[in-house]
Design a protein around this motif. Sequence first.
Motif, mmCIF file in Angstrom:
data_model
loop_
_atom_site.group_PDB
_atom_site.id
_atom_site.type_symbol
_atom_site.label_atom_id
_atom_site.label_comp_id
_atom_site.label_asym_id
_atom_site.label_seq_id
_atom_site.Cartn_x
_atom_site.Cartn_y
_atom_site.Cartn_z
ATOM 1 N N PHE A 45 70.068 7.340 4.977
ATOM 2 C CA PHE A 45 68.729 6.098 4.667
ATOM 3 C C PHE A 45 69.215 5.671 3.381
ATOM 4 N N PRO A 99 67.514 -0.925 -4.431
ATOM 5 C CA PRO A 99 67.299 0.161 -3.503
ATOM 6 C C PRO A 99 66.494 1.261 -4.789
ATOM 7 N N ARG A 100 65.943 2.374 -4.218
ATOM 8 C CA ARG A 100 64.486 2.961 -4.398
ATOM 9 C C ARG A 100 65.203 4.645 -4.438
ATOM 10 N N ARG A 101 65.255 4.567 -2.939
ATOM 11 C CA ARG A 101 65.746 6.128 -3.332
ATOM 12 C C ARG A 101 66.153 6.194 -1.728
ATOM 13 N N GLU A 135 66.376 3.741 0.998
ATOM 14 C CA GLU A 135 64.923 2.732 0.334
ATOM 15 C C GLU A 135 65.148 1.685 -0.041
ATOM 16 N N GLU A 164 63.095 -1.195 -1.429
ATOM 17 C CA GLU A 164 61.986 -2.157 -2.078
ATOM 18 C C GLU A 164 62.102 -3.935 -1.948
ATOM 19 N N THR A 214 58.020 -1.748 1.901
ATOM 20 C CA THR A 214 59.775 -0.795 1.980
ATOM 21 C C THR A 214 59.983 -1.528 3.211
ATOM 22 N N VAL A 215 61.733 -1.003 3.246
ATOM 23 C CA VAL A 215 61.681 -1.248 3.716
ATOM 24 C C VAL A 215 63.475 0.115 3.817
ATOM 25 N N LEU A 216 63.680 0.565 5.366
ATOM 26 C CA LEU A 216 64.378 1.726 5.900
ATOM 27 C C LEU A 216 65.848 1.099 6.355
ATOM 28 N N GLY A 259 68.119 9.049 1.279
ATOM 29 C CA GLY A 259 68.099 9.574 1.801
ATOM 30 C C GLY A 259 69.328 10.362 2.263
#
Length: 178
Positions: A152, A145-147, A154, A156, A163-165, A149
């Motif tokens: 959701f 996990p990177r970020r 994001e 990697e 990138t997959v949401l 929202g």
Amino acid sequence: MAWENDLFAFLEDLEQQADALYDAERAPELADRSRAEYQQVTLASRLAASAGLEVGLEVSGVGTLAGVLERVAEQWCLVRAADQDWVVTLAAIRSVSGASPRSVPEAAWSPLARLGRSSVLRRLAEAGERCVLHDTAGGRVDGVPRRVGADFVEVEVGEAGRTVLVAFATLAAVQSRD
């Protein structure tokens, strides 16, 4: 005097009969009130009382998880199963076995229990921890996990850093990889 003893015994007997009738009349009312109050008990509050116990969870898209229930919050719980941590979305839990017969009202929970799934996912993103995100349909996303929202996360994925949401609405569980 004998007649006074008889009178007091008679009055005491009448009082006991009145108490028994009162209790008999109130029993259905108390049972109804108990059932009405129980409908206020949430799955989260039952799970909160089960913290520290070995439980079995049937989770949509994941299957059966068995392990020690470590922490419970309003939207999620943490289960330690076979040297892996699982953050499970409460909405994805289909059934629970091994839960405590008690519940802990949400007013008695620690402030940490108010943290949502996004807080847990932000912590995983900050730590750069590799994990598997399971959705309710059985899909999986393996990555870091990177970020996070509003609705959701994001992730990697793979060597190329694709990138997959992943939408929170379908997120069933997050499994630790490390």
